[in-house]
Write a protein that holds these residues in place. Structure first.
Motif, mmCIF file in Angstrom:
data_model
loop_
_atom_site.group_PDB
_atom_site.id
_atom_site.type_symbol
_atom_site.label_atom_id
_atom_site.label_comp_id
_atom_site.label_asym_id
_atom_site.label_seq_id
_atom_site.Cartn_x
_atom_site.Cartn_y
_atom_site.Cartn_z
ATOM 1 N N SER A 105 -10.258 -3.845 5.354
ATOM 2 C CA SER A 105 -9.281 -4.938 5.396
ATOM 3 C C SER A 105 -8.081 -4.552 6.273
ATOM 4 O O SER A 105 -7.573 -5.369 7.043
ATOM 5 N N TRP A 106 -7.641 -3.300 6.221
ATOM 6 C CA TRP A 106 -6.539 -2.864 7.095
ATOM 7 C C TRP A 106 -6.950 -2.936 8.569
ATOM 8 O O TRP A 106 -6.152 -3.319 9.430
ATOM 9 N N GLU A 146 0.867 -1.195 0.000
ATOM 10 C CA GLU A 146 0.000 0.000 0.000
ATOM 11 C C GLU A 146 0.896 1.235 0.000
ATOM 12 O O GLU A 146 1.429 1.631 1.033
ATOM 13 N N THR A 183 -12.513 2.365 -4.028
ATOM 14 C CA THR A 183 -12.224 1.149 -3.267
ATOM 15 C C THR A 183 -11.709 1.457 -1.861
ATOM 16 O O THR A 183 -11.383 0.534 -1.115
ATOM 17 N N ARG A 193 -10.731 -1.184 1.283
ATOM 18 C CA ARG A 193 -9.316 -1.298 1.688
ATOM 19 C C ARG A 193 -9.186 -1.007 3.175
ATOM 20 O O ARG A 193 -8.476 -1.705 3.900
#
Lengths: 98, 98
Positions: free
Chosen positions: B69-70, A41, B62, B66
């Motif tokens: 999920s982090w 990322e 998105t 994201r």
């Protein structure tokens, strides 16, 4: 005294945010930024990590000034941190004790 | 690539709150509760201390997935913590780098 036995007690939930001041290094935030970078990322500009403090306390006229003094004296280090009393909300239930 | 050179970049400030789950012992909160008690403040019901995470990142479709999920994989320990993506706000300026 068990304050829970007082049915007329009005309770507040206080939310305080404590942030590392701008310009002060935040190693925890840097570690998370690096970890996300290592996961591929690459587009994050910055990650800063502070404290979320939630307090349940009986409502009173002096509550806000007491909170200010706790924030200054105990909950933040004014040299490197700033605090924000984000909200003081009346609540009807007490949190579960641990 | 220096993302700061892209004048058309739209930036978001994300605020994430991570809390110790109810019923899980929070030693940091207990320490603050005890310190306040020692200062003569006896009416507090509970103090819980969690994390405030602030991220500056380019806006995208998105982004929310994201972030989820982090939060699951890196920013919280789901066994003992819960997370809340409190806000995703467009911002016009970048934070100061450290």
């Amino acid at each position: 005294m068990n304050p829970k036995s007082d049915a007329t007690l009005s309770l507040s939930k206080v939310t305080i945010l404590v942030r590392v001041r701008e310009g002060i290094l935040d190693p925890q935030g840097q570690a998370v930024l690096q970890a996300l970078h290592d996961m591929g990322e690459n587009d994050l500009f910055s990650v800063r990590i502070g404290k979320l403090i939630e307090i349940y306390i009986p409502s009173s006229d002096t509550l806000e000034s007491r909170l200010e003094s706790w924030c200054r004296d105990l909950l933040s280090n004014p040299l490197v941190e700033s605090y924000e009393i984000q909200s003081i909300k009346p609540v009807s239930h007490q949190p579960m004790s641990v």
